[in-house]
Design a protein around this motif. Structure first.
Motif, PDB file in Angstrom:
ATOM      1  N   GLU A 167       0.865  -1.181   0.000  1.00  0.00           N
ATOM      2  CA  GLU A 167       0.000   0.000   0.000  1.00  0.00           C
ATOM      3  C   GLU A 167       0.900   1.230   0.000  1.00  0.00           C
ATOM      4  OE1 GLU A 167      -3.195   0.230  -0.253  1.00  0.00           O
ATOM      5  OE2 GLU A 167      -3.668  -1.922  -0.176  1.00  0.00           O
ATOM      6  N   LEU A 168       0.821   2.024  -1.085  1.00  0.00           N
ATOM      7  CA  LEU A 168       1.745   3.140  -1.277  1.00  0.00           C
ATOM      8  C   LEU A 168       1.069   4.493  -1.113  1.00  0.00           C
ATOM      9  CD1 LEU A 168       3.644   1.716  -4.393  1.00  0.00           C
ATOM     10  CD2 LEU A 168       4.372   1.656  -2.010  1.00  0.00           C
ATOM     11  N   HIS A 169      -0.033   4.566  -0.402  1.00  0.00           N
ATOM     12  CA  HIS A 169      -0.705   5.851  -0.208  1.00  0.00           C
ATOM     13  C   HIS A 169       0.186   6.843   0.532  1.00  0.00           C
ATOM     14  CE1 HIS A 169      -4.153   3.159  -0.960  1.00  0.00           C
ATOM     15  NE2 HIS A 169      -4.721   4.228  -1.478  1.00  0.00           N
ATOM     16  N   SER A 170       0.980   6.360   1.485  1.00  0.00           N
ATOM     17  CA  SER A 170       1.821   7.245   2.295  1.00  0.00           C
ATOM     18  C   SER A 170       3.269   7.282   1.806  1.00  0.00           C
ATOM     19  CB  SER A 170       1.795   6.798   3.762  1.00  0.00           C
ATOM     20  OG  SER A 170       0.481   6.776   4.267  1.00  0.00           O
ATOM     21  N   PHE A 171       3.555   6.729   0.650  1.00  0.00           N
ATOM     22  CA  PHE A 171       4.926   6.701   0.140  1.00  0.00           C
ATOM     23  C   PHE A 171       5.489   8.125   0.041  1.00  0.00           C
ATOM     24  CE2 PHE A 171       8.016   6.876  -3.263  1.00  0.00           C
ATOM     25  CZ  PHE A 171       8.819   5.780  -3.002  1.00  0.00           C
ATOM     26  N   PRO A 172       6.738   8.372   0.498  1.00  0.00           N
ATOM     27  CA  PRO A 172       7.738   7.427   1.011  1.00  0.00           C
ATOM     28  C   PRO A 172       7.790   7.337   2.539  1.00  0.00           C
ATOM     29  CG  PRO A 172       8.798   9.501   0.550  1.00  0.00           C
ATOM     30  CD  PRO A 172       7.332   9.709   0.275  1.00  0.00           C
ATOM     31  N   MET A 173       6.708   7.662   3.205  1.00  0.00           N
ATOM     32  CA  MET A 173       6.654   7.551   4.667  1.00  0.00           C
ATOM     33  C   MET A 173       5.739   6.397   5.066  1.00  0.00           C
ATOM     34  SD  MET A 173       6.440  11.640   5.379  1.00  0.00           S
ATOM     35  CE  MET A 173       5.336  11.858   3.997  1.00  0.00           C
ATOM     36  N   PHE A 213      14.853   0.203   4.204  1.00  0.00           N
ATOM     37  CA  PHE A 213      13.868  -0.236   5.188  1.00  0.00           C
ATOM     38  C   PHE A 213      14.552  -0.668   6.477  1.00  0.00           C
ATOM     39  CE2 PHE A 213      11.495  -0.697   1.285  1.00  0.00           C
ATOM     40  CZ  PHE A 213      10.198  -0.363   1.636  1.00  0.00           C
ATOM     41  N   SER A 214      13.782  -0.655   7.542  1.00  0.00           N
ATOM     42  CA  SER A 214      14.207  -1.225   8.808  1.00  0.00           C
ATOM     43  C   SER A 214      13.136  -2.220   9.253  1.00  0.00           C
ATOM     44  CB  SER A 214      14.396  -0.147   9.875  1.00  0.00           C
ATOM     45  OG  SER A 214      13.205   0.608  10.055  1.00  0.00           O
ATOM     46  N   LEU A 215      13.574  -3.382   9.737  1.00  0.00           N
ATOM     47  CA  LEU A 215      12.656  -4.436  10.161  1.00  0.00           C
ATOM     48  C   LEU A 215      12.123  -4.107  11.550  1.00  0.00           C
ATOM     49  CD1 LEU A 215      11.388  -7.156   9.452  1.00  0.00           C
ATOM     50  CD2 LEU A 215      13.394  -8.267  10.441  1.00  0.00           C
ATOM     51  N   VAL A 216      10.851  -3.704  11.617  1.00  0.00           N
ATOM     52  CA  VAL A 216      10.240  -3.284  12.871  1.00  0.00           C
ATOM     53  C   VAL A 216       9.755  -4.479  13.684  1.00  0.00           C
ATOM     54  CG1 VAL A 216       8.403  -1.904  13.903  1.00  0.00           C
ATOM     55  CG2 VAL A 216       9.576  -1.087  11.865  1.00  0.00           C
ATOM     56  N   ASN A 217       9.144  -5.450  13.009  1.00  0.00           N
ATOM     57  CA  ASN A 217       8.563  -6.583  13.728  1.00  0.00           C
ATOM     58  C   ASN A 217       8.668  -7.834  12.862  1.00  0.00           C
ATOM     59  OD1 ASN A 217       7.265  -8.054  15.698  1.00  0.00           O
ATOM     60  ND2 ASN A 217       5.199  -7.411  15.117  1.00  0.00           N
ATOM     61  N   LEU A 218       8.888  -8.957  13.521  1.00  0.00           N
ATOM     62  CA  LEU A 218       8.998 -10.255  12.851  1.00  0.00           C
ATOM     63  C   LEU A 218       8.280 -11.286  13.715  1.00  0.00           C
ATOM     64  CD1 LEU A 218      10.303 -11.919  10.515  1.00  0.00           C
ATOM     65  CD2 LEU A 218      12.258 -12.266  12.038  1.00  0.00           C
ATOM     66  N   LYS A 219       7.259 -11.931  13.161  1.00  0.00           N
ATOM     67  CA  LYS A 219       6.500 -12.903  13.943  1.00  0.00           C
ATOM     68  C   LYS A 219       6.052 -14.057  13.044  1.00  0.00           C
ATOM     69  CE  LYS A 219       2.045 -10.513  13.399  1.00  0.00           C
ATOM     70  NZ  LYS A 219       0.899  -9.915  14.116  1.00  0.00           N
ATOM     71  N   LEU A 242       7.883  -3.763   7.793  1.00  0.00           N
ATOM     72  CA  LEU A 242       9.014  -2.990   7.295  1.00  0.00           C
ATOM     73  C   LEU A 242       8.667  -1.511   7.297  1.00  0.00           C
ATOM     74  CD1 LEU A 242       9.814  -5.280   4.218  1.00  0.00           C
ATOM     75  CD2 LEU A 242      10.963  -5.302   6.441  1.00  0.00           C
ATOM     76  N   HIS A 243       9.526  -0.710   7.916  1.00  0.00           N
ATOM     77  CA  HIS A 243       9.344   0.748   7.965  1.00  0.00           C
ATOM     78  C   HIS A 243      10.367   1.397   7.048  1.00  0.00           C
ATOM     79  CE1 HIS A 243       9.705   4.875   9.576  1.00  0.00           C
ATOM     80  NE2 HIS A 243       8.410   4.729   9.813  1.00  0.00           N
ATOM     81  N   ARG A 244       9.893   2.226   6.119  1.00  0.00           N
ATOM     82  CA  ARG A 244      10.778   2.859   5.145  1.00  0.00           C
ATOM     83  C   ARG A 244      11.529   4.039   5.775  1.00  0.00           C
ATOM     84  NH1 ARG A 244      10.335   2.415  -0.303  1.00  0.00           N
ATOM     85  NH2 ARG A 244       8.156   1.764  -0.071  1.00  0.00           N
ATOM     86  N   SER A 245      12.810   4.119   5.482  1.00  0.00           N
ATOM     87  CA  SER A 245      13.623   5.248   5.933  1.00  0.00           C
ATOM     88  C   SER A 245      13.475   6.380   4.926  1.00  0.00           C
ATOM     89  CB  SER A 245      15.096   4.830   6.049  1.00  0.00           C
ATOM     90  OG  SER A 245      15.236   3.763   6.965  1.00  0.00           O
ATOM     91  N   VAL A 246      13.072   7.547   5.396  1.00  0.00           N
ATOM     92  CA  VAL A 246      12.772   8.666   4.504  1.00  0.00           C
ATOM     93  C   VAL A 246      14.001   9.511   4.193  1.00  0.00           C
ATOM     94  CG1 VAL A 246      12.221  10.385   6.273  1.00  0.00           C
ATOM     95  CG2 VAL A 246      10.984  10.413   4.087  1.00  0.00           C
ATOM     96  N   GLY A 247      15.161   9.157   4.745  1.00  0.00           N
ATOM     97  CA  GLY A 247      16.359   9.975   4.564  1.00  0.00           C
ATOM     98  C   GLY A 247      16.761  10.156   3.114  1.00  0.00           C
ATOM     99  N   PHE A 248      16.712   9.083   2.320  1.00  0.00           N
ATOM    100  CA  PHE A 248      17.103   9.171   0.913  1.00  0.00           C
ATOM    101  C   PHE A 248      16.207  10.149   0.165  1.00  0.00           C
ATOM    102  CE2 PHE A 248      16.261   7.736  -3.429  1.00  0.00           C
ATOM    103  CZ  PHE A 248      17.537   7.802  -3.980  1.00  0.00           C
ATOM    104  N   TYR A 249      14.907  10.050   0.359  1.00  0.00           N
ATOM    105  CA  TYR A 249      13.969  10.921  -0.348  1.00  0.00           C
ATOM    106  C   TYR A 249      14.025  12.343   0.184  1.00  0.00           C
ATOM    107  CZ  TYR A 249      12.223   6.480  -2.034  1.00  0.00           C
ATOM    108  OH  TYR A 249      12.127   5.236  -2.603  1.00  0.00           O
TER     109      TYR A 249
END
Length: 351
Positions: A167-173, A213-219, A242-249
């Motif tokens: 779901e890319l509605h909030s891309f890149p956040m 990305f950073s892995l926030v949760n794994l189950k 997965l949480h996207r890192s906005v630094g690049f953008y």
């Protein structure tokens, strides 16, 4: 009391000697039957049928314990909506046909990967897999350990690419939830039941890092559902958050586009008569924003809904275009308000 004690000890010696000698004979007989482990393995597999499950003739299914170790997550691709990972898959089950209590001087056997085809192994497959491979450098990265109580441990190293609907509605956040589904391909719950191992069912590398990305949760969870022909197939799932890192953008898009908008406001400080400078500045900022928007959208899938980055780029483009439009309106009004005599004098002085 002392003579009676000596008599009892003397009577107990003979049974002890008998059982000791009998045990030595049994051990010697076993050793003579299987002088090498290769001969023992051939004898063990002589009547073994690797085409049926261990509980084929039993009223209950074969329980297979599964554990995963995620070695690396190589990439998460928004354009193709998939992710690539490298992992170790371990499956453990009990096969009573392979029990060998005390027949050899070892508690378990480490078998070569070439012998795996002689044993029955579960038909585990990944439901949302696009493509995968078992590593084979320098040899196939698979192992099979056989324990004397019939426990079989089957382990392999796999690299795979799996589908992840994003779901890319909030891309890149944005925050993406991806899953990896595992099922039995041909056996229903009546024959095989996959279940997570009771010890360390899902682990990952401590220093697991990704570029964006950073892995926030794994189950892990069970996802038993309906398969072909309305038969119930056992299913296991791994969920990754997965949480996207906005630094690049932020560095490549947000800050440059904000600076271009500020640059377009410089035209407000120029004289209304500086037509070439204001026109050049306005057109340059509009074309730059259009090019940046094209580059930003080119790396994304062609979805029909509006994304957060679309709103930002459209707002920036509207600001720079408004600056150019403002100059056109002001210049038109200025030429109408200036008297014709003054305009004539200005033209004569220019000549």
């Amino acid at each position: 009391m002392l003579p009676f004690r000596k008599k009892m000890d003397h009577q107990q010696v003979w049974p002890l000697l008998f059982w000791t000698n009998f045990s030595c004979l049994i051990f010697t007989a076993h050793a003579s039957f299987f002088p090498t482990r290769a001969l023992f393995l051939n004898a063990l597999l002589e009547d073994y049928d690797n085409t049926v499950t261990p509980t084929f003739d039993k009223p209950y299914p074969t329980n297979v314990n599964v554990s995963l170790y995620i070695n690396n997550i190589d990439a998460v691709n928004e354009q193709t909506m998939d992710f690539t990972m490298n992992l170790f898959v371990t499956q453990t089950w009990h096969d009573y046909r392979l029990e060998f209590h005390g027949l050899i001087d070892a508690t378990y056997l480490e078998l070569d990967s070439k012998l795996i085809k002689r044993f029955w192994v579960p038909d585990l497959y990944f439901v949302n897999e696009k493509f995968s491979k078992v590593h084979d450098v320098t040899v196939p990265n698979t192992l099979l350990h056989l324990y004397m109580d019939g426990t079989v441990v089957y382990k392999m190293r796999i690299s795979l690419t799996a589908t992840c609907y994003m779901e890319l509605h909030s891309f890149p956040m944005d925050v993406q939830n991806c899953s990896l589904l595992m099922k039995s391909f041909g056996y229903t719950n009546n024959s095989i039941q996959f279940q997570w191992s009771s010890t360390n069912p899902l682990t990952r590398q401590e220093k697991l890092e990704m570029s964006q990305f950073s892995l926030v949760n794994l189950k892990h969870r069970n996802c038993d559902g309906i398969g072909q022909n309305n038969d119930s197939f056992t299913c296991l799932a791994v969920d990754l958050k997965l949480h996207r890192s906005v630094g690049f953008y932020m560095i490549q898009l947000y800050i440059p586009s904000a600076l271009i908008v500020v640059l377009s406001w410089v035209s407000f400080c120029l004289d209304v008569g500086a037509v070439p400078a204001r026109i050049s500045l306005g057109i340059l900022t509009v074309l730059t924003m259009t090019n940046m928007k094209t580059i930003a959208v080119s790396s994304l899938p062609k979805v029909s809904y509006i994304k957060a980055i679309d709103v930002w780029m459209a707002a920036c483009l509207a600001f720079v275009f408004s600056s150019l439009l403002e100059f056109a309106i002001v210049n038109a009004f200025a030429r109408r308000l200036v008297p014709n005599s003054v305009s004539w004098e200005v033209m004569m002085e220019a000549e």
